[in-house]
Design a protein around this motif. Structure first.
Motif, PDB file in Angstrom:
ATOM      1  N   ALA A   8       0.822  -1.218   0.000  1.00 17.45           N
ATOM      2  CA  ALA A   8       0.000   0.000   0.000  1.00 17.45           C
ATOM      3  C   ALA A   8       0.852   1.263   0.000  1.00 17.45           C
ATOM      4  CB  ALA A   8      -0.939  -0.010   1.205  1.00 17.45           C
ATOM      5  N   ARG A   9       2.032   1.226   0.588  1.00 18.89           N
ATOM      6  CA  ARG A   9       2.892   2.413   0.696  1.00 18.89           C
ATOM      7  C   ARG A   9       3.937   2.527  -0.401  1.00 18.89           C
ATOM      8  NH1 ARG A   9       4.029   3.376   7.050  1.00 18.89           N
ATOM      9  NH2 ARG A   9       1.873   3.165   7.720  1.00 18.89           N
ATOM     10  N   ALA A  10       4.122   1.489  -1.185  1.00 15.23           N
ATOM     11  CA  ALA A  10       5.193   1.482  -2.185  1.00 15.23           C
ATOM     12  C   ALA A  10       4.893   2.438  -3.348  1.00 15.23           C
ATOM     13  CB  ALA A  10       5.396   0.068  -2.721  1.00 15.23           C
ATOM     14  N   ASP A  11       5.968   2.971  -3.930  1.00 17.07           N
ATOM     15  CA  ASP A  11       5.819   3.805  -5.119  1.00 17.07           C
ATOM     16  C   ASP A  11       5.792   2.908  -6.359  1.00 17.07           C
ATOM     17  OD1 ASP A  11       8.457   2.967  -5.489  1.00 17.07           O
ATOM     18  OD2 ASP A  11       9.312   4.976  -5.346  1.00 17.07           O
ATOM     19  N   ALA A  12       5.651   3.511  -7.532  1.00 18.42           N
ATOM     20  CA  ALA A  12       5.515   2.736  -8.779  1.00 18.42           C
ATOM     21  C   ALA A  12       6.715   1.819  -9.009  1.00 18.42           C
ATOM     22  CB  ALA A  12       5.313   3.666  -9.965  1.00 18.42           C
ATOM     23  N   ARG A  13       7.929   2.300  -8.752  1.00 15.01           N
ATOM     24  CA  ARG A  13       9.125   1.476  -8.947  1.00 15.01           C
ATOM     25  C   ARG A  13       9.128   0.292  -7.983  1.00 15.01           C
ATOM     26  NH1 ARG A  13      13.231   2.860 -11.269  1.00 15.01           N
ATOM     27  NH2 ARG A  13      13.222   5.061 -10.774  1.00 15.01           N
ATOM     28  N   GLY A  14       8.787   0.543  -6.729  1.00 13.97           N
ATOM     29  CA  GLY A  14       8.722  -0.530  -5.742  1.00 13.97           C
ATOM     30  C   GLY A  14       7.665  -1.566  -6.097  1.00 13.97           C
ATOM     31  N   LEU A  15       6.534  -1.093  -6.587  1.00 14.25           N
ATOM     32  CA  LEU A  15       5.459  -2.021  -6.980  1.00 14.25           C
ATOM     33  C   LEU A  15       5.856  -2.841  -8.197  1.00 14.25           C
ATOM     34  CD1 LEU A  15       2.499   0.444  -6.477  1.00 14.25           C
ATOM     35  CD2 LEU A  15       2.980  -1.585  -5.074  1.00 14.25           C
ATOM     36  N   ALA A  16       6.463  -2.174  -9.185  1.00 17.87           N
ATOM     37  CA  ALA A  16       6.916  -2.898 -10.379  1.00 17.87           C
ATOM     38  C   ALA A  16       7.966  -3.935  -9.995  1.00 17.87           C
ATOM     39  CB  ALA A  16       7.469  -1.924 -11.409  1.00 17.87           C
ATOM     40  N   GLY A  17       8.893  -3.547  -9.134  1.00 13.51           N
ATOM     41  CA  GLY A  17       9.929  -4.478  -8.684  1.00 13.51           C
ATOM     42  C   GLY A  17       9.362  -5.623  -7.872  1.00 13.51           C
ATOM     43  N   SER A  18       8.376  -5.339  -7.040  1.00 15.14           N
ATOM     44  CA  SER A  18       7.748  -6.387  -6.232  1.00 15.14           C
ATOM     45  C   SER A  18       7.031  -7.409  -7.111  1.00 15.14           C
ATOM     46  CB  SER A  18       6.764  -5.748  -5.251  1.00 15.14           C
ATOM     47  OG  SER A  18       6.046  -6.727  -4.550  1.00 15.14           O
ATOM     48  N   GLY A  19       6.217  -6.921  -8.036  1.00 15.48           N
ATOM     49  CA  GLY A  19       5.505  -7.833  -8.937  1.00 15.48           C
ATOM     50  C   GLY A  19       6.465  -8.613  -9.820  1.00 15.48           C
ATOM     51  N   LEU A  20       7.473  -7.911 -10.351  1.00 13.88           N
ATOM     52  CA  LEU A  20       8.454  -8.569 -11.213  1.00 13.88           C
ATOM     53  C   LEU A  20       9.246  -9.616 -10.443  1.00 13.88           C
ATOM     54  CD1 LEU A  20       9.735  -8.775 -13.982  1.00 13.88           C
ATOM     55  CD2 LEU A  20      11.192  -6.831 -13.388  1.00 13.88           C
TER      56      LEU A  20
END
Length: 186
Positions: A8-20
């Motif tokens: 919920a707190r992650a930015d776009a880069r963090g979210l992309a990296g998490s999903g990837l």
């Protein structure tokens, strides 16, 4: 902080990296080689948000990991294919957040399905603090997801090296589990 809170707190880069990272650890189910997603990772290395390179490399990865007709595949493989198919071409906040969250859930489900010590039928894994005690393979995946989000949140692009190490370790573990499972079926 729980996994749900970190997402919920992650930015776009963090979210992309998490999903990837979730997808990367599940590549053995898609018969992909260890370097297949490396160009996608490279798009996250800049200080700017992931741009058009992300969409181009995503399409390339989809083409390289395209599998046979899904009718004969088991649930774990189908979940991994859905992760790849659902990846957004743009790393906009809403789309990438939904994808990262779905990848987290799918990856935990995959690990639960493949864990010989776990009970895949009892699927109601909670990603909040105080959740039931997960099986060993699932617990390790949950730790990896937490570590990935913390590395990306705390260090931005510099945290990618640590995230790649974590994904490589997780991919090796899952590859061993998939191999052992295939030998058991033969």
């Amino acid at each position: 902080m729980s996994l749900v809170e970190l997402i919920a707190r992650a930015d776009a880069r963090g979210l992309a990296g998490s999903g990837l990272a979730c997808l990367d650890r599940c590549v053995p189910l898609l018969d992909g080689d260890d370097e297949i997603l490396r160009p996608l990772w490279a798009t996250l290395a800049d200080d700017a948000p992931p741009g058009p390179g992300w969409a181009r490399e995503l399409e390339r990865a989809r083409g390289a990991l395209a599998g046979p007709d899904a009718s004969g595949e088991d649930e774990a493989v189908l979940l991994a294919r859905r992760m790849l198919a659902a990846a957004p071409a743009e790393c906009s906040d809403a789309g990438i957040r939904t994808w990262a969250d779905a990848c987290s859930v799918a990856s935990l489900r995959i690990h639960r399905l493949l864990d010989p010590a776990g009970d895949a039928a009892g699927e109601d894994l909670r990603r909040q603090d105080g959740a039931e005690s997960p099986s060993p393979l699932v617990a390790a995946e949950l730790r990896r997801q937490l570590t990935v989000l913390n590395a990306l949140t705390g260090h931005g692009p510099a945290g990618l090296r640590r995230v790649l190490e974590i994904s490589t370790e997780g991919r090796r573990v899952l590859r061993a589990v998939v191999s052992r499972r295939a030998r058991g079926r033969a």
